[in-house]
Write an enzyme that holds these catalytic residues in place. Structure first.
Site, PDB file in Angstrom:
ATOM      1  NE  ARG A  14     -36.106 -83.433 -60.808  1.00 51.87           N
ATOM      2  CZ  ARG A  14     -35.076 -82.875 -60.465  1.00 51.87           C
ATOM      3  NH1 ARG A  14     -33.829 -83.377 -60.322  1.00 51.87           N
ATOM      4  NH2 ARG A  14     -35.628 -81.833 -59.888  1.00 51.87           N
ATOM      5  N   GLY A  52     -27.800 -82.787 -51.961  1.00 52.77           N
ATOM      6  CA  GLY A  52     -28.866 -81.997 -51.777  1.00 52.77           C
ATOM      7  C   GLY A  52     -30.066 -82.075 -52.549  1.00 52.77           C
ATOM      8  NE  ARG A  56     -20.828 -75.509 -56.623  1.00 53.98           N
ATOM      9  CZ  ARG A  56     -21.810 -76.351 -57.117  1.00 53.98           C
ATOM     10  NH1 ARG A  56     -22.657 -76.004 -57.755  1.00 53.98           N
ATOM     11  NH2 ARG A  56     -21.443 -77.591 -56.634  1.00 53.98           N
ATOM     12  CE  LYS A 113     -24.959 -83.481 -59.233  1.00 55.09           C
ATOM     13  NZ  LYS A 113     -25.863 -83.188 -58.263  1.00 55.09           N
ATOM     14  CB  SER A 114     -31.413 -83.054 -62.435  1.00 53.37           C
ATOM     15  OG  SER A 114     -30.818 -82.072 -61.975  1.00 53.37           O
ATOM     16  CG  ASP A 153     -25.784 -77.193 -60.515  1.00 55.44           C
ATOM     17  OD1 ASP A 153     -25.780 -76.410 -59.486  1.00 55.44           O
ATOM     18  OD2 ASP A 153     -26.787 -78.058 -60.762  1.00 55.44           O
ATOM     19  CD  GLN A 156     -31.741 -79.166 -54.607  1.00 54.27           C
ATOM     20  OE1 GLN A 156     -31.646 -78.664 -53.721  1.00 54.27           O
ATOM     21  NE2 GLN A 156     -30.578 -79.644 -55.276  1.00 54.27           N
ATOM     22  NE  ARG A 205     -22.214 -79.016 -60.371  1.00 57.96           N
ATOM     23  CZ  ARG A 205     -22.690 -80.436 -61.119  1.00 57.96           C
ATOM     24  NH1 ARG A 205     -21.913 -80.719 -62.028  1.00 57.96           N
ATOM     25  NH2 ARG A 205     -23.774 -81.082 -60.848  1.00 57.96           N
ATOM     26  CE  LYS A 237     -27.136 -74.082 -56.223  1.00 59.44           C
ATOM     27  NZ  LYS A 237     -28.170 -74.704 -56.259  1.00 59.44           N
TER      28      LYS A 237
HETATM   29  C1  S3P Z   1     -31.187 -79.484 -58.736  1.00 57.79           C
HETATM   30  C2  S3P Z   1     -31.470 -78.225 -58.738  1.00 57.79           C
HETATM   31  C3  S3P Z   1     -30.626 -76.948 -58.443  1.00 57.79           C
HETATM   32  C4  S3P Z   1     -29.167 -77.547 -58.739  1.00 57.79           C
HETATM   33  C5  S3P Z   1     -28.701 -78.976 -58.232  1.00 57.79           C
HETATM   34  C6  S3P Z   1     -29.722 -79.945 -58.772  1.00 57.79           C
HETATM   35  C7  S3P Z   1     -32.171 -80.358 -59.125  1.00 57.79           C
HETATM   36  O1  S3P Z   1     -30.565 -76.862 -57.124  1.00 57.79           O
HETATM   37  O2  S3P Z   1     -28.081 -76.570 -58.459  1.00 57.79           O
HETATM   38  O3  S3P Z   1     -27.496 -79.253 -58.413  1.00 57.79           O
HETATM   39  O4  S3P Z   1     -31.746 -81.458 -59.465  1.00 57.79           O
HETATM   40  O5  S3P Z   1     -33.302 -80.157 -58.809  1.00 57.79           O
HETATM   41  P1  S3P Z   1     -31.469 -75.557 -56.585  1.00 57.79           P
HETATM   42  O6  S3P Z   1     -32.989 -76.125 -56.693  1.00 57.79           O
HETATM   43  O7  S3P Z   1     -31.138 -75.414 -55.160  1.00 57.79           O
HETATM   44  O8  S3P Z   1     -31.097 -74.382 -57.254  1.00 57.79           O
END
Ligand code: S3P
Length: 739
Positions: free
Chosen positions: A331, A399, A651, A326-327, A620, A474, A692, A647
């Site tokens: 990007r 988020g 959680r 996902k991350s 996560d 993030q 999750r 989150k």
């Molecule tokens: C993510 C960073 C994490 C993670 C989220 C994805 C990212 O969040 O929990 O699912 O893609 O940069 P935080 O930066 O708030 O820890």
């Protein structure tokens, strides 16, 4: 609707009039159906076909008997409506309800106003959105209105009892009634109906003149037939409609002409990006529209709630292909969009979160093809090529989309608003607004630093040296992305290592990022060059299967091509510390990201104190790790994880609540949890709309003694589309239930 109609008089027995009359008669919607038409032939047919109970040959013959509870439907072509209204006016008592079916409402309302010198309360303008290219009484179809929309456009003068009667009539005929203003109706219909008909007529007319022998029609393929089907409709009717709705039709025609002019120019100059842009955007819009229709959004509640019922016991085995990271998917769209050139992405996660990012960039004018089987092609517009979106960017549950985009958009020339769903709207955004404001951005949040975020365009940013108060990839990524647009060196220092996909991917796109330990530096004002991206499987999604295999005796599972970036493998480290049998093999690197196959075989687990340095590396994965802890012998203690409380849900609380329901000794603390391993019963738990949490409890059922019912699992699709079928393939027994 309980209102009962006494008599129904249908004036004009064309397709709509006769179908309504027949529906009313067949379905017993009124005491008597009376038909009137200027054509004696039509009246005979209507009587013979049982469309009406009786007919009148002169309009005057029906009017005197009518009173309250009777409904007169004017079912004649649009331009004939005024003359009918004029002849009815002296004949009809005040209590009689009058409605019409014309496709244009403005001209009808004007005709009524002229005839009555006011709007009489008894008049309810209406328009059934139903029809076919067939017309006349011979085409009668009492099912014509089933599940179709009827739009009523009542005015402030219209009496509510009359509206109720007309609504009852249409609902009785099977239609779904909605209401709009007259102007709204005419604009919407001009765009969605009147213009398409006019274009179909115009195209066929143009082609028929092009060659004398018209042989081209012989070769006309499906596309031609689809596009021109409606040119076989009644020409008088459509002539009337276009004439009556002239202004609204001209205004959409104007917009379309501009678009066509631009297409002509693109073809002339060989501007293939423009053409592709038009076609891609249109295809997406069309797909969206078809989905809306398939869902019958206006008939069924859109949001059915999904629960998972998971049978107890079992084990997992086989080779399971986990969807893309996902991350990295987020990007890849973001950087691909602001790069120069075409970025081809494979393995893209087609989950709602990453699709929200994709849609946001489409909304800002980027041409993005796909996704098709994980393949996406992004036609980069360059660092300064984004365009103002038409409205707020809706980011759903994501988020990552909101936080990273805010950085990227802080220095655009346009204003933009970012919104999200209920969960995202509760999440803290001050953590990104603070450093961005220090850079010179103008960002407004709702109270308490929550979304929506409003970013003011046209700001010039200055680089900052930012020490992150919390370990958050993030926030780090947000500041670095804003740094691309800032003057000077933007520097982030993090309190503990967090995922570094942004830094790696920027480097991959040819943008220099200097990294030393906790510090990352970049100089603003550079450019990115498009690059191919192969997205590995998401270790966060793989976690559910790793934990499943680790807790269920007899399990042996292989998860190929999983991203094992050292900033993401906390889950592997923690599970191994607990005694899990996990092996990584087939190591390689794709696009600067380490990848491996992961094999997990069952082995008994024991509780541990989770080292705090592992927390950001497994941030996560804790909901699933708590399930592992529940199945381990002894106590597992987590500390230093207060971030888990902000989150997609809290959680710590959500997992503690659910585990307790399942009979597990789980005690939440301010920054973690204490879990004593032991037997898992069954029961009903709530995922609180957190993907999750939902998947973690599904995995817990492997060790439960009774079924586990998990409420509110709709959001699983944000990160893991296809979770249920993959889970069942692996050996779980999950049934999706809808309510
Ligand atoms: C993510 C960073 C994490 C993670 C989220 C994805 C990212 O969040 O929990 O699912 O893609 O940069 P935080 O930066 O708030 O820890």
């Amino acid at each position: 609707m309980s209102k009962k109609i006494n008599r129904l008089v249908v004036i004009g027995l064309g397709l709509i009039g006769s179908s309504l009359a027949k529906a009313a008669r067949d379905r017993g919607l009124c005491r008597e159906v009376i038909g009137f038409s200027r054509s004696p032939d039509t009246l005979t047919k209507a009587l013979n076909a049982g469309i009406v109970d009786r007919v009148v040959h002169r309009i005057e013959d029906v009017a005197p008997e009518l009173g309250e509870g009777d409904v007169v439907v004017i079912g004649v072509p649009t331009l004939t409506v005024p003359s009918i209204i004029r002849s009815l006016k002296p004949l009809l008592a005040d209590g009689v309800t009058i409605t019409d079916v014309a496709s244009v409402k403005g001209s009808v309302v004007n005709a009524v106003r002229e005839a009555y010198e006011c709007i009489p309360p008894q008049f309810v303008p209406g328009h059934p959105i139903a029809g076919s290219e067939k017309s006349g009484v011979d085409a009668v179809n009492p099912g014509l209105f089933d599940d179709h929309r009827v739009i009523l456009t009542p005015l402030s003068e219209t009496g509510s009892q009359h509206i109720q009667l007309v609504q009852a009539l249409w609902e009785g005929a099977g239609a779904v009634v909605s209401k709009m203003t007259v102007a709204e109706h005419d604009e919407v219909l001009a765009a969605t109906s009147h213009l398409p008909h006019m274009l179909a007529y115009a195209l066929v007319d143009t082609l028929s003149k092009m060659r004398e022998n018209q042989e081209i029609f012989r070769y006309a393929a499906g596309g031609f037939r689809d596009f021109t089907r409606i040119a076989a409709s009644d020409p008088i009717m459509w002539h009337d409609i276009v004439m009556a709705n002239d202004k609204a039709v001209l205004s959409v025609l104007e917009a379309l002409s501009e678009n066509i002019e631009r297409i002509k120019q693109a073809i002339t100059t060989g501007d293939s990006d423009h053409l592709l842009g038009v076609f891609t955007r249109a295809k997406e819009a069309r797909n969206h529209f078809s989905k809306m229709l398939e869902n019958k959004a206006y008939l069924e509640p859109m949001t059915q709630i999904i629960d998972y019922r998971v049978a107890p016991g079992g084990h997992v085995s086989g080779e399971i292909r986990i969807p893309g990271d996902k991350s990295i998917s987020h990007r890849s769209i973001m950087l691909g969009s602001i790069a120069q050139g075409v970025t081809e992405i494979t393995g893209f996660l087609e989950g709602e979160d990453s699709l929200a990012t994709l849609q946001a960039f489409r909304d800002m004018g980027v041409v993005i093809e796909g996704p098709t089987d994980g393949r996406v092609i992004v036609h980069g517009v360059g660092v300064n090529g984004l365009k103002a979106p038409a409205g707020p960017l809706y980011l759903g549950n994501s988020g990552t989309s909101m936080r990273l985009l805010t950085g990227l958009l802080a220095a655009q020339p346009f204003d933009v608003e970012l919104t999200g769903d209920e969960s995202l709207s509760k999440r803290p955004m001050e953590r990104i607004a603070t450093p961005l404001r220090q850079m010179g951005a103008l960002i407004e949040t709702e109270e308490g630093g929550r979304p929506p975020l409003r970013i003011k365009g046209g700001q010039s940013l200055k680089a900052i040296d930012y020490e992150l108060p919390m370990a958050s990839a993030q926030v780090k990524s947000c500041v670095l992305l804003a740094g691309l647009y800032a003057e000077g060196v933007t520097r982030t220092t993090e309190p503990a290592p967090t995922r570094d996909h942004t830094e790696r991917m920027l480097t991959g796109f040819g943008y220099r990022v200097d990294r030393k330990g906790a510090v990352a530096d970049l100089v603003g004002g550079g450019t990115l060059k498009a690059v191919a991206i192969d997205v590995p499987a998401d270790i966060s999604s793989a976690t559910f299967y790793m934990v499943a295999a680790a807790i269920a005796p007899g399990s042996d599972i292989i998860l190929p091509h999983v991203g094992v970036n050292p900033t993401r493998i906390g889950v592997v480290n923690i599970l191994q510390m607990m005694g899990a049998d996990i092996q990584l093999s087939n190591h390689s690197e794709v696009g600067g990201e380490p990848v491996a196959d992961i094999r997990v075989r069952y082995a008994p687990l024991h509780g541990i104190e989770i080292p705090e340095d592992q927390v950001p590396l497994a941030i996560d994965e804790f909901p699933a790790l708590f399930v592992a802890a529940a199945c381990a012998e002894g106590q597992t203690i987590l500390t230093g994880a207060e971030e888990l409380r902000v989150k997609e849900s809290d959680r710590i609380q959500a997992m503690a609540d659910g585990l307790k329901i399942l009979g597990v000794d789980a005690v939440p603390t301010a920054d973690g949890i204490i879990i004593n391993g032991g037997p898992i019963m069954g029961g009903e738990v709530d995922s609180v709309d957190d993907h999750r949490i939902a998947m973690s409890f599904a995995v817990a059922a492997l060790r439960a003694s009774n079924p586990v019912l998990i409420r509110n699992c709709n959001n699983v699709v944000t990160s893991f589309p296809g979770f249920v079928s993959l889970a069942n393939e692996a050996g779980l027994n999950v049934v999706e239930e809808r309510r």
